[in-house]
Design an enzyme around this catalytic site. Structure first.
Site, PDB file in Angstrom:
ATOM      1  N   HIS A  73     -28.746  17.884   6.276  1.00  0.00           N
ATOM      2  CA  HIS A  73     -29.497  17.014   7.187  1.00  0.00           C
ATOM      3  C   HIS A  73     -29.379  17.481   8.633  1.00  0.00           C
ATOM      4  O   HIS A  73     -28.301  17.853   9.083  1.00  0.00           O
ATOM      5  CB  HIS A  73     -28.993  15.568   7.070  1.00  0.00           C
ATOM      6  CG  HIS A  73     -29.513  14.857   5.858  1.00  0.00           C
ATOM      7  ND1 HIS A  73     -29.642  13.506   5.784  1.00  0.00           N
ATOM      8  CD2 HIS A  73     -29.977  15.341   4.672  1.00  0.00           C
ATOM      9  CE1 HIS A  73     -30.148  13.173   4.608  1.00  0.00           C
ATOM     10  NE2 HIS A  73     -30.345  14.268   3.917  1.00  0.00           N
ATOM     11  N   TYR A 202     -29.457   4.144  10.331  1.00  0.00           N
ATOM     12  CA  TYR A 202     -28.440   3.213  10.830  1.00  0.00           C
ATOM     13  C   TYR A 202     -29.196   2.122  11.599  1.00  0.00           C
ATOM     14  O   TYR A 202     -29.828   2.422  12.616  1.00  0.00           O
ATOM     15  CB  TYR A 202     -27.476   3.903  11.793  1.00  0.00           C
ATOM     16  CG  TYR A 202     -26.523   4.909  11.163  1.00  0.00           C
ATOM     17  CD1 TYR A 202     -26.916   6.218  10.901  1.00  0.00           C
ATOM     18  CD2 TYR A 202     -25.213   4.544  10.863  1.00  0.00           C
ATOM     19  CE1 TYR A 202     -26.036   7.134  10.343  1.00  0.00           C
ATOM     20  CE2 TYR A 202     -24.319   5.459  10.304  1.00  0.00           C
ATOM     21  CZ  TYR A 202     -24.737   6.742  10.049  1.00  0.00           C
ATOM     22  OH  TYR A 202     -23.856   7.654   9.500  1.00  0.00           O
ATOM     23  N   PRO A 293     -16.024   3.029   8.544  1.00  0.00           N
ATOM     24  CA  PRO A 293     -16.877   4.031   7.903  1.00  0.00           C
ATOM     25  C   PRO A 293     -18.118   4.445   8.702  1.00  0.00           C
ATOM     26  O   PRO A 293     -18.753   5.442   8.365  1.00  0.00           O
ATOM     27  CB  PRO A 293     -17.293   3.353   6.597  1.00  0.00           C
ATOM     28  CG  PRO A 293     -17.167   1.888   6.869  1.00  0.00           C
ATOM     29  CD  PRO A 293     -16.047   1.740   7.840  1.00  0.00           C
ATOM     30  N   LYS A 297     -16.267   9.507   9.089  1.00  0.00           N
ATOM     31  CA  LYS A 297     -15.280  10.506   9.512  1.00  0.00           C
ATOM     32  C   LYS A 297     -14.060  10.614   8.584  1.00  0.00           C
ATOM     33  O   LYS A 297     -13.274  11.553   8.693  1.00  0.00           O
ATOM     34  CB  LYS A 297     -14.780  10.188  10.932  1.00  0.00           C
ATOM     35  CG  LYS A 297     -15.823  10.430  12.004  1.00  0.00           C
ATOM     36  CD  LYS A 297     -16.139  11.903  12.137  1.00  0.00           C
ATOM     37  CE  LYS A 297     -17.360  12.175  12.970  1.00  0.00           C
ATOM     38  NZ  LYS A 297     -18.137  13.322  12.532  1.00  0.00           N
ATOM     39  N   TYR A 385     -21.005  13.521  15.679  1.00  0.00           N
ATOM     40  CA  TYR A 385     -21.442  13.258  14.303  1.00  0.00           C
ATOM     41  C   TYR A 385     -21.328  14.519  13.440  1.00  0.00           C
ATOM     42  O   TYR A 385     -20.808  14.459  12.324  1.00  0.00           O
ATOM     43  CB  TYR A 385     -22.877  12.740  14.303  1.00  0.00           C
ATOM     44  CG  TYR A 385     -23.284  12.073  13.007  1.00  0.00           C
ATOM     45  CD1 TYR A 385     -23.200  10.695  12.852  1.00  0.00           C
ATOM     46  CD2 TYR A 385     -23.737  12.823  11.926  1.00  0.00           C
ATOM     47  CE1 TYR A 385     -23.554  10.071  11.665  1.00  0.00           C
ATOM     48  CE2 TYR A 385     -24.100  12.216  10.726  1.00  0.00           C
ATOM     49  CZ  TYR A 385     -24.008  10.840  10.603  1.00  0.00           C
ATOM     50  OH  TYR A 385     -24.346  10.238   9.423  1.00  0.00           O
TER      51      TYR A 385
HETATM   52  C1  PHB Z   1     -22.428   7.302   2.733  1.00  0.00           C
HETATM   53  O1  PHB Z   1     -23.314   8.068   2.333  1.00  0.00           O
HETATM   54  O2  PHB Z   1     -21.709   6.689   1.933  1.00  0.00           O
HETATM   55  C2  PHB Z   1     -22.218   7.122   4.182  1.00  0.00           C
HETATM   56  C3  PHB Z   1     -22.987   7.835   5.072  1.00  0.00           C
HETATM   57  C4  PHB Z   1     -22.814   7.669   6.423  1.00  0.00           C
HETATM   58  C5  PHB Z   1     -21.885   6.782   6.896  1.00  0.00           C
HETATM   59  C6  PHB Z   1     -21.089   6.073   6.011  1.00  0.00           C
HETATM   60  C7  PHB Z   1     -21.261   6.245   4.650  1.00  0.00           C
HETATM   61  O3  PHB Z   1     -21.738   6.621   8.224  1.00  0.00           O
END
Ligand code: PHB
Ligand code: APR
Length: 396
Positions: A73, A202, A293, A297, A385
């Protein structure tokens, strides 16, 4: 009685990656895991690999399936006020990317390699004590098939997660911990439905945070902010899908729904222990630190820790130098604190805090608008990120 060079407690990403990195260097290790192989290989966790994490796994020889199946990505999408704002992460980081590949898959790959190589990895083997960490020959005592075994080693690595025995084996006056508990949790689902997006979403909404991630072209992973005291029993599949659609809504976008195959609620905390060394006992991964989460990280910090440990142990066995071992805690904690801030920042940017006052809410709105419109803010989000490279002393 058994003997090895490095005793590793815990077969999560931290312990398994370290065992693999050490094997590449010709250093012997024994991995002790309290749970069964089936349990460890089924546990659903996050799924974003930083650029460096991907490189480490590939270089260690554990990246074949990840290279085939991992989804690369280049950006993420932020949503608020029912509008989408793309953050083109690769553009802001000289072309760096993240890879969407479940932590569960990383664990399966590492277990397979170790088992195929015939290297020692004991499941259903619970460490009950770690002694002699302040001597040259620490001992891990573990229980397996009703038998108690003493594993003697040069070093012990506590890679046994937040509730493990590693951190608890350090005398209380030799370790300190810092913690923050957030007033929300994540309800996570796995669903047999193609993702409704190409990149992760997000979203901030008055009802709370929501996010859309994925595991493959046919499996989606989604999350909803819920109260920490909430129960999955209160969340029917229909309620989950309608709440996800509401919180992520933008004009013209549809959320595809499908059968939900896993549902769980995880509380959110930040936690950092220091120091990460007591004599010949070293802590790595969740045993040493927890991040919320948002930003994914956790796994990446675990891999960064054990990369340092592997280099330090290799240096010790090659030249007798203890420099890397002495610097481990301080070096690892620089990254941990950077990731702790970033995870906290992403979390507070996007969640609805039930204790927030009018001022806090106005700041959050201003921050969202700033991140969506400023190249400087997007650069900062992006470099954190995709993951910072080595963090030199004095830089953070
Ligand atoms: C996930 O794919 O489980 C995932 C992705 C991004 C995040 C947290 C969890 O910030
Ligand atoms: N003896 C043996 N094994 C133990 C013991 C013990 N006394 N106590 C705990 N364990 C095992 C757990 O069963 C678990 O499988 O240690 C393992 C620790 O693995 P993780 O919890 O996955 O932690 P870590 O390897 O540090 O990985 C960090 O995992 O929790 C996620 O989000 C987190 O992504 C991060 C990553």
């Amino acid at each position: 009685m058994m003997r090895t060079q490095v005793a590793i407690v815990g077969a999560g990403p931290a312990g398994l990656t370290l065992a693999q990195l050490l094997a590449v260097q010709g250093i012997d290790s024994v991995v002790i895991e309290a749970r069964s192989r089936a349990y460890v290989e089924k546990r659903i966790r996050a799924g974003i690999l930083e650029h460096n994490t991907r490189d480490v796994l590939i270089e260690s020889g554990a990246g074949a399936r990840l290279q085939r199946e991992g989804l690369v990505h280049h950006g993420i999408e932020l949503r608020f006020d029912n509008q989408a704002h793309r953050v083109a992460m690769s553009d802001y980081t000289g072309g760096r990317t993240v890879t969407v590949y479940g932590q569960t898959e990383v664990v399966k790959d590492l277990v397979n390699i170790r088992v195929a190589a015939g290297l020692p990895l004991y499941f259903d083997a619970k460490a009950v004590s770690i002694t002699g960490a302040d001597t040259d020959s620490p001992v891990v005592t573990f229980e397996h098939d009703g038998t108690i075994t003493e594993l003697h080693a040069d070093f012990v690595i506590g890679a046994d997660g937040f509730h493990g025995i590693g951190r608890q084996s350090i005398p209380a006056d030799q370790i300190s911990t810092i913690e923050k508990i957030y007033p929300f949790a994540w309800l996570g689902i796995l669903a047999d439905v193609p993702p409704s997006c190409d990149e992760l979403i997000y979203a901030n909404h008055p009802n709370g945070f929501a996010m859309h991630s994925m595991r493959s072209p046919s499996v989606s992973r989604l999350y909803l902010q819920v109260d920490p005291s909430d129960d999955v029993k209160n969340w029917s599949d229909a309620r989950i899908w309608s709440e996800l659609a509401l919180r992520m809504h933008t004009p013209g976008w549809d959320l595809k729904t499908g059968p939900i195959t896993d549902k769980s609620i995880t509380p959110m905390r930040s936690f950092v222990a220091s120091t990460l060394r007591y004599g010949r006992l070293f802590l790595a991964g969740d045993a040493a630190h927890i991040v919320p989460p948002t930003g994914a990280k956790g796994l990446n910090l675990a891999v960064a820790d054990v990369t340092l440990l592997s280099d330090a142990l290799t240096g010790f066995y090659r030249t007798g130098s203890e420099k890397g071992l002495e610097e481990y805690s301080e070096t690892a904690l620089r990254r941990v604190w950077r990731a702790s801030h970033f995870s906290y920042w992403m979390t507070t940017l996007l969640h609805v805090d039930p204790n927030a006052n009018e001022f806090d809410r106005a700041l959050q709105r201003s921050n969202l608008a700033y991140v969506a419109s400023s190249d400087a803010a997007k650069t900062s989000l992006s470099e954190n990120y995709v993951g910072l490279a080595v963090i030199p002393k004095g830089k953070v």
